[in-house]
Design a protein around this motif. Structure first.
Motif, PDB file in Angstrom:
ATOM      1  N   VAL A 154     -49.667 -72.129  -5.636  1.00 15.46           N
ATOM      2  CA  VAL A 154     -50.517 -73.449  -6.268  1.00 15.46           C
ATOM      3  C   VAL A 154     -51.388 -74.012  -5.308  1.00 15.46           C
ATOM      4  O   VAL A 154     -52.258 -74.519  -5.324  1.00 15.46           O
ATOM      5  CB  VAL A 154     -49.869 -73.803  -7.172  1.00 15.46           C
ATOM      6  CG1 VAL A 154     -50.393 -75.459  -6.900  1.00 15.46           C
ATOM      7  CG2 VAL A 154     -49.089 -73.258  -8.615  1.00 15.46           C
ATOM      8  N   SER A 187     -55.303 -74.624  -4.578  1.00 12.28           N
ATOM      9  CA  SER A 187     -55.257 -75.912  -4.592  1.00 12.28           C
ATOM     10  C   SER A 187     -55.939 -76.758  -3.345  1.00 12.28           C
ATOM     11  O   SER A 187     -57.010 -77.498  -3.383  1.00 12.28           O
ATOM     12  CB  SER A 187     -54.072 -76.760  -4.656  1.00 12.28           C
ATOM     13  OG  SER A 187     -53.828 -76.347  -5.903  1.00 12.28           O
ATOM     14  N   HIS A 243     -59.766 -75.980  -4.966  1.00  7.51           N
ATOM     15  CA  HIS A 243     -59.948 -76.584  -6.358  1.00  7.51           C
ATOM     16  C   HIS A 243     -59.963 -78.055  -6.648  1.00  7.51           C
ATOM     17  O   HIS A 243     -59.902 -78.283  -7.539  1.00  7.51           O
ATOM     18  CB  HIS A 243     -59.529 -75.312  -7.092  1.00  7.51           C
ATOM     19  CG  HIS A 243     -60.505 -74.223  -7.307  1.00  7.51           C
ATOM     20  ND1 HIS A 243     -61.967 -73.852  -7.830  1.00  7.51           N
ATOM     21  CD2 HIS A 243     -60.227 -72.917  -6.538  1.00  7.51           C
ATOM     22  CE1 HIS A 243     -61.883 -72.790  -8.189  1.00  7.51           C
ATOM     23  NE2 HIS A 243     -61.548 -72.245  -7.794  1.00  7.51           N
ATOM     24  N   ALA A 244     -58.358 -78.258  -5.451  1.00 10.46           N
ATOM     25  CA  ALA A 244     -58.114 -79.763  -5.836  1.00 10.46           C
ATOM     26  C   ALA A 244     -58.568 -80.987  -4.525  1.00 10.46           C
ATOM     27  O   ALA A 244     -58.722 -81.993  -4.221  1.00 10.46           O
ATOM     28  CB  ALA A 244     -57.084 -79.902  -5.324  1.00 10.46           C
ATOM     29  N   GLU A 285     -49.526 -80.740 -12.278  1.00 12.87           N
ATOM     30  CA  GLU A 285     -48.354 -80.837 -11.327  1.00 12.87           C
ATOM     31  C   GLU A 285     -47.887 -81.341 -12.488  1.00 12.87           C
ATOM     32  O   GLU A 285     -46.962 -81.985 -12.051  1.00 12.87           O
ATOM     33  CB  GLU A 285     -49.134 -81.000  -9.897  1.00 12.87           C
ATOM     34  CG  GLU A 285     -48.901 -82.618  -9.904  1.00 12.87           C
ATOM     35  CD  GLU A 285     -51.285 -82.850  -9.532  1.00 12.87           C
ATOM     36  OE1 GLU A 285     -51.190 -81.663  -9.899  1.00 12.87           O
ATOM     37  OE2 GLU A 285     -51.617 -83.835  -9.467  1.00 12.87           O
ATOM     38  N   CYS A 330     -51.418 -70.208 -11.277  1.00 11.55           N
ATOM     39  CA  CYS A 330     -52.280 -70.482 -11.471  1.00 11.55           C
ATOM     40  C   CYS A 330     -53.067 -68.688 -11.793  1.00 11.55           C
ATOM     41  O   CYS A 330     -53.959 -68.883 -13.591  1.00 11.55           O
ATOM     42  CB  CYS A 330     -53.399 -70.565 -10.062  1.00 11.55           C
ATOM     43  SG  CYS A 330     -52.915 -71.682  -9.231  1.00 11.55           S
ATOM     44  N   HIS A 385     -54.275 -77.910 -17.010  1.00 11.68           N
ATOM     45  CA  HIS A 385     -54.119 -79.318 -16.001  1.00 11.68           C
ATOM     46  C   HIS A 385     -55.463 -80.235 -16.464  1.00 11.68           C
ATOM     47  O   HIS A 385     -56.633 -79.772 -16.343  1.00 11.68           O
ATOM     48  CB  HIS A 385     -55.447 -77.884 -15.017  1.00 11.68           C
ATOM     49  CG  HIS A 385     -55.822 -77.114 -14.792  1.00 11.68           C
ATOM     50  ND1 HIS A 385     -57.028 -77.168 -15.029  1.00 11.68           N
ATOM     51  CD2 HIS A 385     -55.130 -76.296 -15.182  1.00 11.68           C
ATOM     52  CE1 HIS A 385     -57.834 -76.399 -14.988  1.00 11.68           C
ATOM     53  NE2 HIS A 385     -56.411 -75.534 -14.897  1.00 11.68           N
ATOM     54  N   SER A 434     -57.488 -82.330 -15.993  1.00  9.40           N
ATOM     55  CA  SER A 434     -58.409 -82.687 -14.887  1.00  9.40           C
ATOM     56  C   SER A 434     -59.091 -84.558 -15.410  1.00  9.40           C
ATOM     57  O   SER A 434     -59.872 -84.485 -16.692  1.00  9.40           O
ATOM     58  CB  SER A 434     -59.395 -81.585 -14.446  1.00  9.40           C
ATOM     59  OG  SER A 434     -59.050 -80.791 -13.713  1.00  9.40           O
TER      60      SER A 434
END
Lengths: 264, 322
Positions: B161, B165, B168-169, B186, B204, B259, B261
């Protein structure tokens, strides 16, 4: 069922009957399950807080705690169903039975009886609430005279009665997440997930700030009121919290001359 | 030779003109214990011919590293995986911002084989069995470590993760590439259970490129890539894999959010984008309603309590004065 005297005297002090044994046992089950659910649930919501992990580990961690949470949830749901049945039973026994004996069973009378039950909010609660704020905001020196159940206690009562029907089914749906999507779209799961945790937070904050204040940290109650164990409320608290009922009970028991004033 | 001298390195200027030290020291012991411990330096750094050397090129993982693949005696290379990566959604296609796309080393480093004490105690006799036939203790130990490490220790879900992330975060980077910022994982049960060390819930890769379904992270695709694990046609099978959500339905797979988003940068207004917007709106609304409910109810009673305490004090005062 055992008959409870309306006024009991211990060590020369008067105590007023409020809760029967069945009600007190229900309350014990309610608070043990709710506390367990909170302790096994909030570490998940606040997984990144330092207290969360040790607390969750205490309940067996991610392998065990979810099962404790679910089983406790089922007990709480069962209590909810029992309580609803109990309420219906009492309604029929005390209200509908009387109507039948008096041959006055009409839709109007049934509705009237329903809304005159002690737990149902009514017009007096609204007036009491306004009066309370008048008193708190210095408009008057006279606090409202509450009857058997005050509007604050009705809030206390309907908090779980509103919360459990949201938390329970949402929790069940998340438990049976695959099966539930045979009937509803998947986004409902996301919605339930948020509702379950936010409703739980609302309940926990309410219990912590409102209910526990009423029964634990209020100066006159600290460290804890004993009515939830004994079922009887001391006279001073009765005067402070339920003056209307106090006066009525004293009259019914033939103690009219000993009624104390609401104010000194 | 020189690289075993601790402190060997040079000062260089980075893009902003700050001096940075590049360390050229290699801990021989650690290196020998690592994945590449049996590869000679020049196996990867192939352009190094003289000592001392300058301007050494970056290592190309797809080159042949002068080792023999023991399975078929061919020359060993990571060429196939490099090719897979190039063809995957992560592959550099010569487009804008190609520098953001991951290379081998962004996900992989040359870790030492380290099995846990418990595992080594459980499997110790196995090494003795190897040595009954195989003469070289060093070789046998390495083979044993390789096998047991690879069989038992995978990257933890937490690490995966964190790895994904990293890009991708990153709101800024995702915006550059016109991609959704991955958020809210999360806050789901998957994400939380992973933080509590549960390795049975999906990370993921379990959904985006599960080995269990013959996908591979090297061949990862987006939801628009036909045949990818998260393509609408395959999503349900991905949810149902390994008995995770065995009874799930199409509704579960296509509408549930793993997730949720809250930022969407896709410009195209398609049917699926409208639906997504509606779903985000629903979630936003529920969250908002609860925020208001909590604030109003708890705030109301806290206020009531404070006033109540003041009233009690006032009462006392009044009685004292009377």
């Amino acid at each position: 069922m055992q008959k409870y005297p309306k006024i009991a005297i211990r060590n020369g002090k008067r105590y007023f009957f409020r809760f029967s044994l069945v009600q007190r046992v229900q309350h014990v089950i309610l608070f043990t399950t709710v506390i367990t659910l909170a302790l096994t649930g909030f570490p998940l919501r606040y997984y990144d807080q330092p207290w969360a992990k040790p607390l969750y580990e205490f309940f067996g961690g991610i392998e065990v705690a979810p099962y404790i949470h679910r089983i406790t949830g089922l007990i709480l749901l069962a209590l909810f169903l029992f309580h609803t049945g109990y309420w219906i039973y009492l309604f029929f026994k005390n209200r509908v039975g009387k109507l039948i004996r008096e041959k006055r069973v009409t839709a109007g009378n049934l509705v009237k009886e329903f809304f005159s039950q002690e737990m149902i909010p009514n017009g007096k609660d609204g007036r009491d609430m306004v009066d309370m704020f008048k008193y708190l905001l210095y408009f008057t020196n006279r606090p409202p005279r509450y009857d058997r159940i005050s509007w604050k206690e009705k809030f206390d009562y309907f908090a779980p009665y509103w919360g459990i029907p949201i938390l329970g089914p949402a929790g069940l749906a998340l438990w049976y997440r695959d099966e539930i999507t045979h009937y509803v779209p998947g986004i409902v799961l996301n919605a339930f997930y948020i509702m379950h945790t936010d409703e739980a937070l609302l309940a926990a904050l309410f219990l912590f700030f409102v209910h526990w204040y009423n029964v634990h940290y209020a100066p006159e109650k600290f460290p804890l009121g004993t009515v939830f164990l004994t079922g009887y409320l001391p006279e001073a608290d009765m005067i402070h919290e339920h003056y209307d009922e106090y006066v009525q009970t004293m009259k019914e028991e033939g103690l009219e001359n000993e009624i104390k004033p609401q104010h000194h | 030779m020189c690289h075993n001298l601790a402190g060997l390195g040079v000062f260089e200027k980075d893009e902003e003109g700050n001096a940075v030290k590049r360390i050229f020291y290699v801990n021989e012991k650690l290196f020998k214990a690592s994945y590449h411990g049996r590869v000679a330096c020049t196996g990867c750094h192939q352009d190094v011919k003289d000592i001392p050397h300058t301007d050494v090129k970056k290592v190309d993982c797809s080159s042949s590293c002068h080792m023999t693949d023991p399975s078929d005696n061919s020359e060993f290379t990571h060429k196939r995986m490099a090719q897979d990566l190039k063809n995957s959604v992560h592959g550099k296609k010569g487009g804008e911002h190609d520098e953001d796309l991951p290379e081998c080393k962004d996900c992989h480093n040359n870790k030492p084989y380290q099995i846990t004490v418990k595992q080594s105690l459980q499997t110790m006799n196995f090494l003795k069995v190897c040595l009954e036939c195989h003469q070289s203790e060093e070789w046998a130990e390495r083979f044993y470590e390789h096998t047991f490490y690879r069989a038992s220790i995978r990257r933890s879900s937490k690490d995966i993760v964190a790895l994904c992330s990293r890009c991708h975060a990153d709101q800024e980077m995702m915006q550059k590439h016109d991609l959704d910022v991955v958020m809210g994982f999360e806050d789901t049960f998957h994400g939380k259970a992973i933080q509590y060390g549960d390795e049975d819930v999906a990370n993921c890769l379990n959904c985006h490129a599960p080995y269990a379904m013959d996908y591979s992270p090297h061949r990862i695709g987006s939801e628009e890539t036909p045949g990818s694990a998260v393509h609408p046609d395959n999503k349900l099978a991905t949810c149902q894999q390994s008995g995770c959500h065995a009874d799930a339905t199409e509704k579960f797979a296509s509408q549930g959010k793993v997730h949720p988003s809250s930022y969407t940068f896709s410009k195209a207004s398609t049917a699926s984008n409208d639906e997504r917007e509606f779903q985000q709106w629903v979630i936003y609304l529920i969250t908002l309603v609860y925020k208001i409910l909590i604030a109003v109810i708890v705030g109301f009673f806290v206020l009531h309590r404070i006033l109540d305490l003041l009233a009690a004090r006032r009462e006392k005062k009044r009685l004292g004065e009377v």
